[in-house]
Every structure is written in structure tokens, then in C-alpha cells.
Design a protein around this motif. Structure first.
Motif, PDB file in Angstrom:
ATOM      1  N   PRO A  44       0.813  -1.221   0.000  1.00 17.02           N
ATOM      2  CA  PRO A  44       0.000   0.000   0.000  1.00 17.02           C
ATOM      3  C   PRO A  44       0.847   1.272   0.000  1.00 17.02           C
ATOM      4  CG  PRO A  44      -0.720  -1.508   1.733  1.00 17.02           C
ATOM      5  CD  PRO A  44       0.549  -2.063   1.150  1.00 17.02           C
ATOM      6  N   ILE A  45       0.436   2.205  -0.832  1.00 15.00           N
ATOM      7  CA  ILE A  45       1.100   3.510  -0.893  1.00 15.00           C
ATOM      8  C   ILE A  45       0.055   4.554  -0.521  1.00 15.00           C
ATOM      9  CG2 ILE A  45       2.202   5.183  -2.433  1.00 15.00           C
ATOM     10  CD1 ILE A  45       3.439   2.773  -3.886  1.00 15.00           C
ATOM     11  N   HIS A  46       0.378   5.347   0.473  1.00 12.63           N
ATOM     12  CA  HIS A  46      -0.565   6.341   0.989  1.00 12.63           C
ATOM     13  C   HIS A  46      -0.455   7.630   0.180  1.00 12.63           C
ATOM     14  CE1 HIS A  46      -1.653   3.930   4.493  1.00 12.63           C
ATOM     15  NE2 HIS A  46      -0.408   3.473   4.375  1.00 12.63           N
ATOM     16  N   LEU A  47      -1.628   8.129  -0.222  1.00  9.01           N
ATOM     17  CA  LEU A  47      -1.704   9.317  -1.068  1.00  9.01           C
ATOM     18  C   LEU A  47      -2.700  10.314  -0.505  1.00  9.01           C
ATOM     19  CD1 LEU A  47      -2.113   7.426  -4.464  1.00  9.01           C
ATOM     20  CD2 LEU A  47       0.012   8.333  -3.510  1.00  9.01           C
ATOM     21  N   ARG A  48      -2.547  11.540  -0.887  1.00  8.68           N
ATOM     22  CA  ARG A  48      -3.512  12.582  -0.576  1.00  8.68           C
ATOM     23  C   ARG A  48      -4.840  12.196  -1.249  1.00  8.68           C
ATOM     24  NH1 ARG A  48      -0.177  16.590  -1.601  1.00  8.68           N
ATOM     25  NH2 ARG A  48      -0.060  17.728   0.322  1.00  8.68           N
ATOM     26  N   SER A  49      -5.946  12.258  -0.537  1.00  9.97           N
ATOM     27  CA  SER A  49      -7.226  11.849  -1.117  1.00  9.97           C
ATOM     28  C   SER A  49      -7.947  12.976  -1.844  1.00  9.97           C
ATOM     29  CB  SER A  49      -8.141  11.264  -0.040  1.00  9.97           C
ATOM     30  OG  SER A  49      -8.436  12.235   0.939  1.00  9.97           O
ATOM     31  N   LYS A  50      -7.515  14.194  -1.624  1.00 12.14           N
ATOM     32  CA  LYS A  50      -8.100  15.339  -2.341  1.00 12.14           C
ATOM     33  C   LYS A  50      -6.972  16.121  -2.993  1.00 12.14           C
ATOM     34  CE  LYS A  50     -12.129  15.779   0.550  1.00 12.14           C
ATOM     35  NZ  LYS A  50     -12.834  16.549   1.546  1.00 12.14           N
ATOM     36  N   ILE A  51      -7.093  16.304  -4.300  1.00  9.57           N
ATOM     37  CA  ILE A  51      -6.058  17.002  -5.068  1.00  9.57           C
ATOM     38  C   ILE A  51      -6.629  18.307  -5.588  1.00  9.57           C
ATOM     39  CG2 ILE A  51      -4.574  16.896  -7.106  1.00  9.57           C
ATOM     40  CD1 ILE A  51      -4.658  13.808  -6.782  1.00  9.57           C
ATOM     41  N   ASN A  52      -5.954  19.408  -5.269  1.00 12.44           N
ATOM     42  CA  ASN A  52      -6.417  20.720  -5.725  1.00 12.44           C
ATOM     43  C   ASN A  52      -5.424  21.431  -6.636  1.00 12.44           C
ATOM     44  OD1 ASN A  52      -8.915  20.774  -4.188  1.00 12.44           O
ATOM     45  ND2 ASN A  52      -7.583  20.860  -2.392  1.00 12.44           N
ATOM     46  N   THR A  53      -4.160  21.017  -6.595  1.00 17.28           N
ATOM     47  CA  THR A  53      -3.134  21.715  -7.365  1.00 17.28           C
ATOM     48  C   THR A  53      -2.258  20.719  -8.113  1.00 17.28           C
ATOM     49  OG1 THR A  53      -1.464  21.661  -5.613  1.00 17.28           O
ATOM     50  CG2 THR A  53      -3.022  23.528  -5.588  1.00 17.28           C
ATOM     51  N   ARG A  54      -1.521  21.230  -9.079  1.00  9.79           N
ATOM     52  CA  ARG A  54      -0.570  20.393  -9.813  1.00  9.79           C
ATOM     53  C   ARG A  54       0.495  19.840  -8.864  1.00  9.79           C
ATOM     54  NH1 ARG A  54       1.246  20.421 -15.236  1.00  9.79           N
ATOM     55  NH2 ARG A  54       0.109  22.330 -15.624  1.00  9.79           N
ATOM     56  N   LEU A  55       0.951  20.638  -7.906  1.00  7.76           N
ATOM     57  CA  LEU A  55       1.965  20.190  -6.948  1.00  7.76           C
ATOM     58  C   LEU A  55       1.442  18.999  -6.137  1.00  7.76           C
ATOM     59  CD1 LEU A  55       4.695  20.434  -5.550  1.00  7.76           C
ATOM     60  CD2 LEU A  55       3.676  22.138  -4.022  1.00  7.76           C
ATOM     61  N   GLU A  56       0.211  19.076  -5.664  1.00  2.00           N
ATOM     62  CA  GLU A  56      -0.364  17.961  -4.900  1.00  2.00           C
ATOM     63  C   GLU A  56      -0.475  16.706  -5.768  1.00  2.00           C
ATOM     64  OE1 GLU A  56      -3.032  20.640  -1.807  1.00  2.00           O
ATOM     65  OE2 GLU A  56      -4.028  19.662  -3.499  1.00  2.00           O
ATOM     66  N   ALA A  57      -0.875  16.887  -7.027  1.00  2.00           N
ATOM     67  CA  ALA A  57      -0.967  15.752  -7.956  1.00  2.00           C
ATOM     68  C   ALA A  57       0.413  15.148  -8.191  1.00  2.00           C
ATOM     69  CB  ALA A  57      -1.593  16.200  -9.280  1.00  2.00           C
TER      70      ALA A  57
END
Length: 190
Positions: A44-57
């Protein structure tokens, strides 16, 4: 086999750079292969569940790299999702040059070579919105935006067959407003 009509990058029109479908498709499939490999190697790889910016993506995409897996930046952080598998998806087996004389004469110059990307054969079957949505959610969580929701680019039970429809956060055309998609809306008009 997905064949491409353009053998080279299209020239800019009035200074506007156009994308080359073959190049975008190869880049996208390369990144998806790296994501698959990251999951296979570490679970499992943990990721941000809400993406708002290119940097977060881009940070979500980076999480699949060796460095990103080592840092495990998002583990234990509020509003994360753990990605531990790849949804049912069309697999890419590489690319090749195809001599023009071996292709149907419609749209292909027999004196030129063309590029083709080799994918799994997708059997005709009844569309399953859950299969489509699983891929859309996966693309979202790994940081891709969906450029176009063309229903005819999803075949069989709902597998994407044209990976030019998605944009990685490394692509200059990536857009945060195009990130989260719902499969139901795409297929209502079909």
C-alpha cells in the motif's frame, strides 16, 4: 494495436505547440507502469485523497517512486487513501514501427513507417460503470487529470483504450479542474 497517423511531432500553429498522440500515450503508459511497479515492490502507498493543485498531484505521483516510498510522506496524515492494487486496465506491451505498405491504404502513406502501441485485446462485452469508475478514481489518486471523457475510448466492460485522454501532472496541459470524474455522466449519452 493502436496505430498513429502522425510519424513525427506536429509543427506548432501560430506559435501554439500541439501534442503528439504517440508521445503522450507512451509517456502516460510509462508512468502507469512505474506506478504498478511501485505498488508491486512495496504494497500500500498512501496518497492525498483530495487534489487541488498540480503540486499535490505531482506529490501523489512521486509517492510511487523509490524515494517517495522511502519517505512515505502521507502515511498517518488526515484525508489519505491507501492504494494497494491497480484496477482492471488495458495492459501495454510496448511499441513498434509498422511499415505503411502493411496497413490499409485509408489514411496511411504506404511509403512511410508508422508507430503503433501494442495493448491487450479488449473483448466486446457489456459496459460496467464500476470498471470505468475504478480506473477514473485510480487516475485521480495517482495525480492524472482526465482531458476528455469520450465514451467511445472505453471498450469492452469499460476499459480505457486511448491513454491520450489522461494527463499526468508532469504534462503542461494538466488542469486541476479536469481531475475528478464520474463515469455515469460520461455514458448517459451513449
Amino acid at each position: 494495436m493502436l496505430q498513429f497517423y502522425h510519424t513525427t511531432r506536429p509543427k506548432p500553429i501560430d506559435g501554439i505547440i500541439r501534442y503528439w498522440p504517440f508521445e503522450r500515450e507512451c509517456q502516460n503508459m510509462s508512468l502507469i507502469q512505474k506506478v504498478k511497479r511501485g505498488i508491486e515492490q512495496s504494497g500500500p502507498i498512501h496518497l492525498r485523497s483530495k487534489i487541488n493543485t498540480r503540486l499535490e498531484a505531482a506529490q501523489n505521483l512521486l509517492a510511487f517512486s523509490i524515494e517517495g516510498r522511502r519517505k512515505n510522506t502521507f502515511k498517518g496524515v488526515y484525508e489519505t487513501v491507501a492504494v494497494s492494487s491497480i484496477p482492471d486496465m488495458t495492459n501495454c506491451h510496448g511499441w513498434m514501427k509498422v511499415p505503411g505498405e502493411t496497413l490499409p491504404p485509408v489514411g496511411f502513406d504506404p511509403s512511410s513507417d508508422f508507430y503503433a502501441i501494442i495493448y491487450d485485446f479488449v473483448s466486446p462485452s457489456k459496459l460496467e460503470l464500476g470498471v470505468v469508475q475504478a480506473q477514473l478514481d485510480f487516475f485521480y489518486f495517482i495525480g492524472f487529470s482526465v482531458e476528455s471523457l469520450k465514451a467511445d475510448n472505453w471498450e469492452g466492460k469499460g476499459l480505457l483504450v486511448d491513454f491520450c485522454d489522461i494527463l499526468s501532472p508532469l504534462n503542461k496541459f494538466w488542469c486541476s479542474s479536469l481531475v475528478r470524474c464520474e463515469a455515469g455522466a460520461m455514458f448517459r449519452q451513449r
